[in-house]
Motif scaffolding. Structure first.
Motif, mmCIF file in Angstrom:
data_model
loop_
_atom_site.group_PDB
_atom_site.id
_atom_site.type_symbol
_atom_site.label_atom_id
_atom_site.label_comp_id
_atom_site.label_asym_id
_atom_site.label_seq_id
_atom_site.Cartn_x
_atom_site.Cartn_y
_atom_site.Cartn_z
ATOM 1 N N PRO A 85 2.945 1.125 8.392
ATOM 2 C CA PRO A 85 3.140 1.013 9.577
ATOM 3 C C PRO A 85 1.898 0.968 10.675
ATOM 4 O O PRO A 85 1.851 0.375 11.469
ATOM 5 C CB PRO A 85 4.114 2.193 10.336
ATOM 6 C CG PRO A 85 3.768 3.273 9.179
ATOM 7 C CD PRO A 85 3.535 2.626 7.937
ATOM 8 N N MET A 86 0.778 1.442 9.939
ATOM 9 C CA MET A 86 -0.719 1.696 10.602
ATOM 10 C C MET A 86 -1.236 0.371 10.606
ATOM 11 O O MET A 86 -2.025 -0.072 11.584
ATOM 12 C CB MET A 86 -1.241 2.932 10.077
ATOM 13 C CG MET A 86 -0.559 4.283 10.171
ATOM 14 S SD MET A 86 -0.215 4.596 11.793
ATOM 15 C CE MET A 86 -1.869 5.091 12.529
ATOM 16 N N ASP A 87 -1.437 -0.320 9.267
ATOM 17 C CA ASP A 87 -2.299 -1.483 9.193
ATOM 18 C C ASP A 87 -1.530 -2.645 8.697
ATOM 19 O O ASP A 87 -2.230 -3.694 8.375
ATOM 20 C CB ASP A 87 -3.402 -0.966 8.282
ATOM 21 C CG ASP A 87 -3.251 -0.484 6.815
ATOM 22 O OD1 ASP A 87 -1.943 -0.585 6.415
ATOM 23 O OD2 ASP A 87 -3.898 0.059 6.231
ATOM 24 N N GLY A 88 -0.331 -2.466 8.269
ATOM 25 C CA GLY A 88 0.408 -3.776 8.055
ATOM 26 C C GLY A 88 0.391 -4.037 6.348
ATOM 27 O O GLY A 88 0.919 -4.967 6.072
ATOM 28 N N ARG A 89 -0.549 -3.168 5.757
ATOM 29 C CA ARG A 89 -0.672 -3.523 4.348
ATOM 30 C C ARG A 89 0.690 -3.446 3.480
ATOM 31 O O ARG A 89 1.597 -2.477 3.830
ATOM 32 C CB ARG A 89 -1.474 -2.438 3.582
ATOM 33 C CG ARG A 89 -2.928 -2.682 3.771
ATOM 34 C CD ARG A 89 -3.968 -1.994 3.215
ATOM 35 N NE ARG A 89 -3.448 -0.470 3.403
ATOM 36 C CZ ARG A 89 -4.017 0.284 2.480
ATOM 37 N NH1 ARG A 89 -4.750 0.253 1.420
ATOM 38 N NH2 ARG A 89 -3.416 1.712 2.715
ATOM 39 N N TYR B 270 -1.276 -4.809 -0.954
ATOM 40 C CA TYR B 270 -1.901 -6.331 -0.403
ATOM 41 C C TYR B 270 -1.809 -6.304 1.120
ATOM 42 O O TYR B 270 -1.118 -5.863 1.847
ATOM 43 C CB TYR B 270 -0.619 -7.085 -1.018
ATOM 44 C CG TYR B 270 -0.900 -8.709 -0.426
ATOM 45 C CD1 TYR B 270 -1.953 -9.324 -1.328
ATOM 46 C CD2 TYR B 270 -0.494 -9.229 0.720
ATOM 47 C CE1 TYR B 270 -2.254 -10.624 -1.056
ATOM 48 C CE2 TYR B 270 -0.840 -10.306 1.063
ATOM 49 C CZ TYR B 270 -1.576 -11.280 0.292
ATOM 50 O OH TYR B 270 -1.858 -12.458 0.842
ATOM 51 N N ASP B 271 -3.136 -6.577 1.418
ATOM 52 C CA ASP B 271 -3.445 -6.777 2.818
ATOM 53 C C ASP B 271 -3.387 -8.190 3.318
ATOM 54 O O ASP B 271 -3.978 -9.115 2.915
ATOM 55 C CB ASP B 271 -4.827 -6.381 3.127
ATOM 56 C CG ASP B 271 -5.223 -6.198 4.783
ATOM 57 O OD1 ASP B 271 -4.466 -7.032 5.392
ATOM 58 O OD2 ASP B 271 -6.270 -5.619 4.787
ATOM 59 N N PRO B 272 -2.160 -8.368 3.906
ATOM 60 C CA PRO B 272 -1.910 -9.798 4.573
ATOM 61 C C PRO B 272 -3.049 -10.758 5.348
ATOM 62 O O PRO B 272 -3.088 -11.834 5.590
ATOM 63 C CB PRO B 272 -0.493 -9.878 5.113
ATOM 64 C CG PRO B 272 -0.195 -8.466 5.532
ATOM 65 C CD PRO B 272 -1.111 -7.620 4.688
ATOM 66 N N LYS B 273 -3.686 -9.500 6.039
ATOM 67 C CA LYS B 273 -4.876 -9.934 7.011
ATOM 68 C C LYS B 273 -6.195 -10.803 6.266
ATOM 69 O O LYS B 273 -6.593 -11.575 6.747
ATOM 70 C CB LYS B 273 -5.127 -8.883 7.939
ATOM 71 C CG LYS B 273 -4.121 -8.571 8.812
ATOM 72 C CD LYS B 273 -4.703 -7.102 9.471
ATOM 73 C CE LYS B 273 -3.581 -6.513 10.234
ATOM 74 N NZ LYS B 273 -3.477 -5.069 10.533
ATOM 75 N N THR B 274 -6.277 -9.924 4.963
ATOM 76 C CA THR B 274 -7.604 -10.484 4.362
ATOM 77 C C THR B 274 -7.132 -11.183 2.952
ATOM 78 O O THR B 274 -8.208 -11.417 2.186
ATOM 79 C CB THR B 274 -8.524 -9.255 4.103
ATOM 80 O OG1 THR B 274 -7.695 -8.069 3.419
ATOM 81 C CG2 THR B 274 -8.895 -8.488 5.485
ATOM 82 N N ALA B 275 -5.791 -10.953 2.452
ATOM 83 C CA ALA B 275 -5.422 -11.588 1.216
ATOM 84 C C ALA B 275 -6.159 -10.930 0.105
ATOM 85 O O ALA B 275 -6.383 -11.451 -0.702
ATOM 86 C CB ALA B 275 -5.665 -13.063 1.403
#
Length: 145
Positions: free
Chosen positions: A60-64, A102-107
């Motif tokens: 919930p903090m960074d969306g990973r 997995y970080d959807p912002k940076t792939a």
């Protein structure tokens, strides 16, 4: 396709083998479904693939997105490893399990835990199945159920 709960909401994760992606569909407040996240795994194959990875949680903090890459005993996309045994026959066994963010912002994908699944001398193997546990301060009265 996997039905799961993420952020306390009903979700569906749809795997696309041709593009090696996972779309995570969530229900909006108005009842409509929409793709909220797309996990692109082509760059991380064969360790992670859309056929072996399952979303488990969203930070919930960074969306990973926490992914469980467990190998199961089905015949799709490197999901089975055959180990030679006595009498020339091959016995399928799982290869290993990994957990990764997995970080959807940076792939990008960061593996945070990985384990090989050992087998014993008789060809049996151990199972490793990660689960999400949410603790609570509320005591459930079992007599009500």
């Amino acid at each position: 396709m996997t039905i799961l709960e993420l952020h306390g909401e009903l979700c569906v994760a749809c795997s696309h083998g041709g593009t090696d992606t996972i779309d995570i569909w969530m229900v909006k407040e108005d009842g409509a479904w929409s793709v909220e996240y797309r996990v692109e795994l082509r760059e991380f194959s064969p360790e992670y693939s859309s056929e072996t990875a399952t979303p488990m949680a969203i930070d919930p903090m960074d969306g990973r997105i926490l992914l469980n890459k467990g190998q199961s005993l089905h015949s799709g996309h490197n999901a089975v490893i055959f180990t030679p045994r006595r009498h020339g026959r091959a016995i399928p066994r799982p290869g290993g399990v990994s957990l990764g963010y997995y970080d959807p912002k940076t792939a990008t994908l960061e593996t945070i835990y990985s384990v090989s699944i050992p087998d014993d001398d008789n060809g049996w193997w151990y199972r490793f199945c990660p689960v999400i546990c949410q603790e609570s301060l509320v005591k459930v009265d079992r007599r009500q159920f």
